[in-house]
Design a protein around this motif. Structure first.
Motif, PDB file in Angstrom:
ATOM      1  N   GLU A  99     -26.243  18.497 -16.725  1.00 12.83           N
ATOM      2  CA  GLU A  99     -27.537  18.887 -17.261  1.00 12.83           C
ATOM      3  C   GLU A  99     -28.532  18.902 -16.110  1.00 12.83           C
ATOM      4  O   GLU A  99     -28.433  18.058 -15.224  1.00 12.83           O
ATOM      5  CB  GLU A  99     -27.958  17.840 -18.298  1.00 12.83           C
ATOM      6  CG  GLU A  99     -29.055  18.269 -19.206  1.00 12.83           C
ATOM      7  CD  GLU A  99     -29.481  17.141 -20.139  1.00 12.83           C
ATOM      8  OE1 GLU A  99     -29.312  17.292 -21.342  1.00 12.83           O
ATOM      9  OE2 GLU A  99     -29.964  16.109 -19.655  1.00 12.83           O
TER      10      GLU A  99
ATOM     11  N   ILE B 122     -34.112  17.558 -14.139  1.00 17.56           N
ATOM     12  CA  ILE B 122     -35.474  17.531 -14.682  1.00 17.56           C
ATOM     13  C   ILE B 122     -35.439  17.382 -16.203  1.00 17.56           C
ATOM     14  O   ILE B 122     -36.249  16.687 -16.800  1.00 17.56           O
ATOM     15  CB  ILE B 122     -36.272  18.781 -14.238  1.00 17.56           C
ATOM     16  CG1 ILE B 122     -37.698  18.761 -14.776  1.00 17.56           C
ATOM     17  CG2 ILE B 122     -35.627  20.069 -14.658  1.00 17.56           C
ATOM     18  CD1 ILE B 122     -38.713  18.918 -13.709  1.00 17.56           C
ATOM     19  N   ARG B 123     -34.429  18.001 -16.828  1.00 16.94           N
ATOM     20  CA  ARG B 123     -34.287  17.892 -18.269  1.00 16.94           C
ATOM     21  C   ARG B 123     -33.960  16.453 -18.673  1.00 16.94           C
ATOM     22  O   ARG B 123     -34.532  15.906 -19.608  1.00 16.94           O
ATOM     23  CB  ARG B 123     -33.196  18.854 -18.747  1.00 16.94           C
ATOM     24  CG  ARG B 123     -33.065  18.877 -20.241  1.00 16.94           C
ATOM     25  CD  ARG B 123     -32.054  19.889 -20.699  1.00 16.94           C
ATOM     26  NE  ARG B 123     -32.500  21.262 -20.505  1.00 16.94           N
ATOM     27  CZ  ARG B 123     -31.977  22.299 -21.157  1.00 16.94           C
ATOM     28  NH1 ARG B 123     -31.010  22.113 -22.007  1.00 16.94           N
ATOM     29  NH2 ARG B 123     -32.417  23.507 -20.933  1.00 16.94           N
ATOM     30  N   SER B 124     -33.039  15.830 -17.914  1.00 23.68           N
ATOM     31  CA  SER B 124     -32.687  14.440 -18.209  1.00 23.68           C
ATOM     32  C   SER B 124     -33.895  13.537 -18.064  1.00 23.68           C
ATOM     33  O   SER B 124     -34.119  12.632 -18.873  1.00 23.68           O
ATOM     34  CB  SER B 124     -31.600  13.948 -17.253  1.00 23.68           C
ATOM     35  OG  SER B 124     -30.536  14.837 -17.226  1.00 23.68           O
TER      36      SER B 124
ATOM     37  N   PHE C  73     -37.115  14.274 -18.414  1.00 28.81           N
ATOM     38  CA  PHE C  73     -38.053  14.410 -19.524  1.00 28.81           C
ATOM     39  C   PHE C  73     -37.463  13.871 -20.825  1.00 28.81           C
ATOM     40  O   PHE C  73     -38.179  13.339 -21.664  1.00 28.81           O
ATOM     41  CB  PHE C  73     -38.499  15.862 -19.684  1.00 28.81           C
ATOM     42  CG  PHE C  73     -39.617  16.212 -18.755  1.00 28.81           C
ATOM     43  CD1 PHE C  73     -40.899  15.737 -19.012  1.00 28.81           C
ATOM     44  CD2 PHE C  73     -39.403  16.967 -17.626  1.00 28.81           C
ATOM     45  CE1 PHE C  73     -41.947  16.032 -18.153  1.00 28.81           C
ATOM     46  CE2 PHE C  73     -40.442  17.259 -16.758  1.00 28.81           C
ATOM     47  CZ  PHE C  73     -41.717  16.792 -17.019  1.00 28.81           C
ATOM     48  N   ALA C  74     -36.147  13.989 -20.952  1.00 26.66           N
ATOM     49  CA  ALA C  74     -35.508  13.469 -22.156  1.00 26.66           C
ATOM     50  C   ALA C  74     -35.698  11.956 -22.241  1.00 26.66           C
ATOM     51  O   ALA C  74     -36.083  11.419 -23.279  1.00 26.66           O
ATOM     52  CB  ALA C  74     -34.028  13.818 -22.171  1.00 26.66           C
TER      53      ALA C  74
ATOM     54  N   TRP D 275     -30.710  25.970 -26.190  1.00 25.21           N
ATOM     55  CA  TRP D 275     -31.946  25.234 -25.946  1.00 25.21           C
ATOM     56  C   TRP D 275     -32.468  25.479 -24.541  1.00 25.21           C
ATOM     57  O   TRP D 275     -31.865  25.046 -23.577  1.00 25.21           O
ATOM     58  CB  TRP D 275     -31.712  23.739 -26.128  1.00 25.21           C
ATOM     59  CG  TRP D 275     -31.435  23.376 -27.535  1.00 25.21           C
ATOM     60  CD1 TRP D 275     -30.214  23.264 -28.123  1.00 25.21           C
ATOM     61  CD2 TRP D 275     -32.399  23.099 -28.558  1.00 25.21           C
ATOM     62  NE1 TRP D 275     -30.360  22.937 -29.442  1.00 25.21           N
ATOM     63  CE2 TRP D 275     -31.692  22.831 -29.735  1.00 25.21           C
ATOM     64  CE3 TRP D 275     -33.793  23.072 -28.584  1.00 25.21           C
ATOM     65  CZ2 TRP D 275     -32.328  22.529 -30.927  1.00 25.21           C
ATOM     66  CZ3 TRP D 275     -34.417  22.758 -29.776  1.00 25.21           C
ATOM     67  CH2 TRP D 275     -33.693  22.490 -30.922  1.00 25.21           C
ATOM     68  N   SER D 276     -33.616  26.146 -24.452  1.00 28.38           N
ATOM     69  CA  SER D 276     -34.268  26.266 -23.151  1.00 28.38           C
ATOM     70  C   SER D 276     -35.142  25.025 -22.993  1.00 28.38           C
ATOM     71  O   SER D 276     -35.361  24.283 -23.942  1.00 28.38           O
ATOM     72  CB  SER D 276     -35.129  27.521 -23.110  1.00 28.38           C
ATOM     73  OG  SER D 276     -36.161  27.409 -24.062  1.00 28.38           O
ATOM     74  N   PHE D 277     -35.635  24.836 -21.777  1.00 28.20           N
ATOM     75  CA  PHE D 277     -36.483  23.671 -21.536  1.00 28.20           C
ATOM     76  C   PHE D 277     -37.720  23.721 -22.433  1.00 28.20           C
ATOM     77  O   PHE D 277     -38.123  22.725 -23.023  1.00 28.20           O
ATOM     78  CB  PHE D 277     -36.908  23.642 -20.062  1.00 28.20           C
ATOM     79  CG  PHE D 277     -37.719  22.433 -19.720  1.00 28.20           C
ATOM     80  CD1 PHE D 277     -37.100  21.211 -19.540  1.00 28.20           C
ATOM     81  CD2 PHE D 277     -39.100  22.515 -19.624  1.00 28.20           C
ATOM     82  CE1 PHE D 277     -37.848  20.086 -19.264  1.00 28.20           C
ATOM     83  CE2 PHE D 277     -39.848  21.392 -19.342  1.00 28.20           C
ATOM     84  CZ  PHE D 277     -39.221  20.181 -19.157  1.00 28.20           C
ATOM     85  N   TRP D 278     -38.275  24.902 -22.555  1.00 28.32           N
ATOM     86  CA  TRP D 278     -39.499  25.090 -23.334  1.00 28.32           C
ATOM     87  C   TRP D 278     -39.265  24.765 -24.811  1.00 28.32           C
ATOM     88  O   TRP D 278     -40.053  24.086 -25.456  1.00 28.32           O
ATOM     89  CB  TRP D 278     -39.981  26.526 -23.138  1.00 28.32           C
ATOM     90  CG  TRP D 278     -41.288  26.823 -23.790  1.00 28.32           C
ATOM     91  CD1 TRP D 278     -41.525  27.778 -24.729  1.00 28.32           C
ATOM     92  CD2 TRP D 278     -42.549  26.163 -23.565  1.00 28.32           C
ATOM     93  NE1 TRP D 278     -42.840  27.750 -25.121  1.00 28.32           N
ATOM     94  CE2 TRP D 278     -43.496  26.768 -24.403  1.00 28.32           C
ATOM     95  CE3 TRP D 278     -42.968  25.107 -22.744  1.00 28.32           C
ATOM     96  CZ2 TRP D 278     -44.823  26.366 -24.450  1.00 28.32           C
ATOM     97  CZ3 TRP D 278     -44.295  24.711 -22.802  1.00 28.32           C
ATOM     98  CH2 TRP D 278     -45.199  25.332 -23.633  1.00 28.32           C
TER      99      TRP D 278
ATOM    100  N   LEU E  43     -37.009  22.794 -26.012  1.00 26.93           N
ATOM    101  CA  LEU E  43     -36.831  21.350 -26.136  1.00 26.93           C
ATOM    102  C   LEU E  43     -38.173  20.641 -26.127  1.00 26.93           C
ATOM    103  O   LEU E  43     -38.383  19.667 -26.848  1.00 26.93           O
ATOM    104  CB  LEU E  43     -35.971  20.815 -24.985  1.00 26.93           C
ATOM    105  CG  LEU E  43     -34.467  20.884 -25.195  1.00 26.93           C
ATOM    106  CD1 LEU E  43     -33.754  20.415 -23.941  1.00 26.93           C
ATOM    107  CD2 LEU E  43     -34.048  20.033 -26.376  1.00 26.93           C
ATOM    108  N   PHE E  44     -39.079  21.146 -25.289  1.00 25.84           N
ATOM    109  CA  PHE E  44     -40.403  20.542 -25.178  1.00 25.84           C
ATOM    110  C   PHE E  44     -41.131  20.627 -26.527  1.00 25.84           C
ATOM    111  O   PHE E  44     -41.656  19.635 -27.030  1.00 25.84           O
ATOM    112  CB  PHE E  44     -41.198  21.244 -24.076  1.00 25.84           C
ATOM    113  CG  PHE E  44     -42.579  20.703 -23.890  1.00 25.84           C
ATOM    114  CD1 PHE E  44     -42.752  19.447 -23.326  1.00 25.84           C
ATOM    115  CD2 PHE E  44     -43.692  21.421 -24.301  1.00 25.84           C
ATOM    116  CE1 PHE E  44     -44.025  18.930 -23.159  1.00 25.84           C
ATOM    117  CE2 PHE E  44     -44.966  20.908 -24.143  1.00 25.84           C
ATOM    118  CZ  PHE E  44     -45.131  19.668 -23.579  1.00 25.84           C
TER     119      PHE E  44
END
Ligand code: UDP
Ligand code: MG
Length: 316
Positions: free
Chosen positions: A129, A132-134, A136-137, A208-211, A213-214
């Motif tokens: 993954e 950056i995603r991890s 923010f998660a 799922w894009s980052f956006w 997910l946000f």
């Protein structure tokens, strides 16, 4: 004989679907004295997902499906699945085999023999993954656990096996804005967590894009905490205090040094800051208001276009 329903939401999964069916069948054979029901939710797929489901349901009587009239999102899919499942136990799993089917054996054993109401899974790594995603998660989980009374488990997946009692409890929550990770926790019951390493998708790509997910994370916060609504009051008090101190400082300064007319840059900064904070707080209220608005409309969570039953009827 006990029956387990497997609820599987699918959105554009023509590649993963046959692999999933094949893999799960291998595991099912290892169960003794347990009936199975597949309940696929076609979430308005634009590829061959529905055709594959039709074929499967004709070949295998255990396969049922619900096809939505358009894409309603995975949460709606899960709801439709739980609502229409007929099993004594219901498992929720993704079609991309990121949820290892062999765990079903262990899950079933834990529920039947150890008295758990639910066996859920969490991944302990986030290999594959974007970092950056991890980041923010994990930030999201820290935040929401601080501001919500419901417990959110970091890395929790939707993959879980539940008793009929727990499924019925979940179905009593008929809210339109569904955040399953919170709903599962909110209903309570004795839950056992199984941990495993992250597994990559067998085929296809993540939806799922980052956006996305946000936005999803904000939905989660709005759905399970009202603390952000207090931010406006806290900020208001804070700003009043600061303003009060500044007034005293200015009065003393004027008395000692006279009243020079400089200082408009600082004034502009303050105006920007304060109006920014005001808009921010207004935005928070707007989030809650928009959710309330959507709830009061009482729109259906999903609309069915076709099921294996209506398809069979049409053919005859
Ligand atoms: N899914 C769905 N509707 C959507 C998006 C996804 O039913 O609008 C399904 C998808 O087919 C898969 C599951 O939800 O079975 C999880 O999706 P994905 O693998 O893309 O998410 P990730 O595992 O990356 O979190
Ligand atoms: Mg996935």
């Amino acid at each position: 004989m006990n029956k387990i329903t497997l609820v599987v939401p699918c959105y554009n999964e023509e590649e993963a679907l046959p692999l999933f069916y094949q893999e799960v069948n291998k595991i099912i054979k290892q169960f003794e004295k347990v009936d199975f029901e597949f309940l696929f939710i076609d979430d308005g797929s634009k590829d061959k997902t529905l055709e594959i489901l039709r074929e499967l349901s004709i070949k295998d009587k255990r396969v049922r499906y619900i096809s939505f009239s358009r894409n309603f999102g995975k949460e709606a899919g899960l709801y439709a699945g739980l609502l229409n499942a007929t099993g004594d136990y219901v498992a929720v799993m993704d079609v991309d085999l990121q949820d290892p089917p062999h765990l079903l054996l262990e899950m079933y054993d834990l529920i039947v023999n150890e008295g758990y109401d639910c066996v859920a899974t969490r991944r302990v790594t986030r290999v594959g993954e974007p970092p950056i995603r991890s980041f923010f998660a994990s930030l999201f989980y820290k935040l929401i656990n601080k501001i919500s009374k419901t417990e959110f488990v970091d890395g929790a997946r939707d993959f879980r096996l539940m008793t009929r009692q727990m499924v019925d409890a979940i179905l009593t929550l008929t809210e339109y804005n569904r955040f399953s990770k919170g709903i599962f926790g909110w209903v309570g019951f004795k839950t056992k967590w199984i941990e495993y390493e992250n597994i990559k998708r067998v085929a296809g790509t993540t939806k799922w894009s980052f956006w996305k997910l946000f936005i999803y994370s904000i939905e989660g916060i709005v759905a399970f905490s009202t603390i952000p609504l207090s931010i406006a009051s806290i900020m208001g008090i804070l700003f009043c205090l600061v303003a009060f101190l500044m007034i005293i400082v200015i009065i003393i300064k004027t008395l000692i040094f006279g009243d020079p007319t400089s200082g408009w840059p600082s004034l502009v900064c303050i105006i920007f800051l304060v109006s920014g904070v005001q808009l921010f707080c207004l935005g928070i209220i707007g989030q809650y208001l928009s959710k309330t608005y959507l709830e009061t409309k009482k729109r259906p969570i999903y609309i069915t276009k076709e099921t294996e039953k209506t398809y069979e009827k049409k053919k005859h």
